[in-house]
Write an enzyme that holds these catalytic residues in place. Structure first.
Site, PDB file in Angstrom:
ATOM      1  CB  CYS A  62       9.606  -9.699 -37.101  1.00 61.47           C
ATOM      2  SG  CYS A  62      10.582 -11.137 -36.629  1.00 61.47           S
ATOM      3  CG  HIS A 106      19.022 -12.025 -39.172  1.00 61.78           C
ATOM      4  ND1 HIS A 106      20.056 -11.138 -39.321  1.00 61.78           N
ATOM      5  CD2 HIS A 106      18.444 -11.717 -37.978  1.00 61.78           C
ATOM      6  CE1 HIS A 106      20.114 -10.327 -38.277  1.00 61.78           C
ATOM      7  NE2 HIS A 106      19.146 -10.678 -37.444  1.00 61.78           N
ATOM      8  CD  GLU A 115      19.907 -12.095 -44.341  1.00 65.15           C
ATOM      9  OE1 GLU A 115      18.929 -12.262 -43.583  1.00 65.15           O
ATOM     10  OE2 GLU A 115      20.664 -11.112 -44.257  1.00 65.15           O
ATOM     11  CB  CYS A 123      23.680  -8.778 -39.829  1.00 64.49           C
ATOM     12  SG  CYS A 123      23.482 -10.540 -39.483  1.00 64.49           S
ATOM     13  CB  CYS A 149      23.297 -13.075 -42.433  1.00 61.13           C
ATOM     14  SG  CYS A 149      21.919 -13.459 -41.319  1.00 61.13           S
ATOM     15  CE1 TYR A 185      20.238  -5.641 -39.348  1.00 57.78           C
ATOM     16  CE2 TYR A 185      22.625  -5.496 -39.164  1.00 57.78           C
ATOM     17  CZ  TYR A 185      21.407  -5.867 -38.637  1.00 57.78           C
ATOM     18  OH  TYR A 185      21.340  -6.463 -37.405  1.00 57.78           O
TER      19      TYR A 185
END
Length: 154
Positions: A37, A81, A83, A109, A112, A130
């Site tokens: 990413c 993600h 996690e 988030c 998650c 976040y």
């Protein structure tokens, strides 16, 4: 913003735990470098009994192209993600995340946070915010210890 629901511990135990927390977060930061990413690289480690039982970083599902952003620079909707990758990886193993600590480079988030709760993880340590705090609020509501460590202190 700092979230901590950790009850006070004996000072020497607390200092020793903080040392471990910083080291595992440092390792999660290194693990984040595996992500393809471009917008944000996130790494996660699940630790139980001072043993790493799983790891993950944000990226596309297995078998997909290693490109997380579309032509407009937005994250593709199917990117996982860190996690979620760590939790699903431990689910495929013989390990259990019940009672474990999740070290993650970014606050979880909401989605998650749901996975963290269901996986039995009891503690989350992170080092960057976040854009939404609803995941942290849900973790606290579930009685999960949440600890922010300033990235400059790692």
């Amino acid at each position: 913003m700092s979230y901590s629901t950790t009850p006070p511990l004996h000072h020497s135990t607390d200092a020793k735990q903080l040392q471990f927390d910083k080291r595992y977060l440092k390792m999660a930061r290194v693990w984040a470098e595996n992500s393809y990413c471009r917008r944000r690289q996130v790494g996660a480690l699940i630790v139980k009994g001072r043993m790493i039982i799983s790891d993950g970083y944000n990226g596309t599902p297995a078998g997909f192209e290693n490109q997380c952003e579309d032509e407009a620079g937005q994250t593709k909707p199917y990117v996982l993600h860190a996690e979620a990758n760590a939790i699903t990886k431990v689910a495929k193993s013989n390990n259990s995340s019940e009672g474990a600590t999740l070290y993650v480079t970014a606050a979880p988030c909401l989605e998650c946070a749901k996975l963290i709760i269901q996986s039995g993880i009891r503690r989350v340590v992170y080092c960057s915010e976040y854009r939404h705090a609803d995941g942290l609020a849900l973790l606290q509501r579930a009685g999960i210890t949440v600890l922010y460590i300033d990235p400059d202190d790692i």
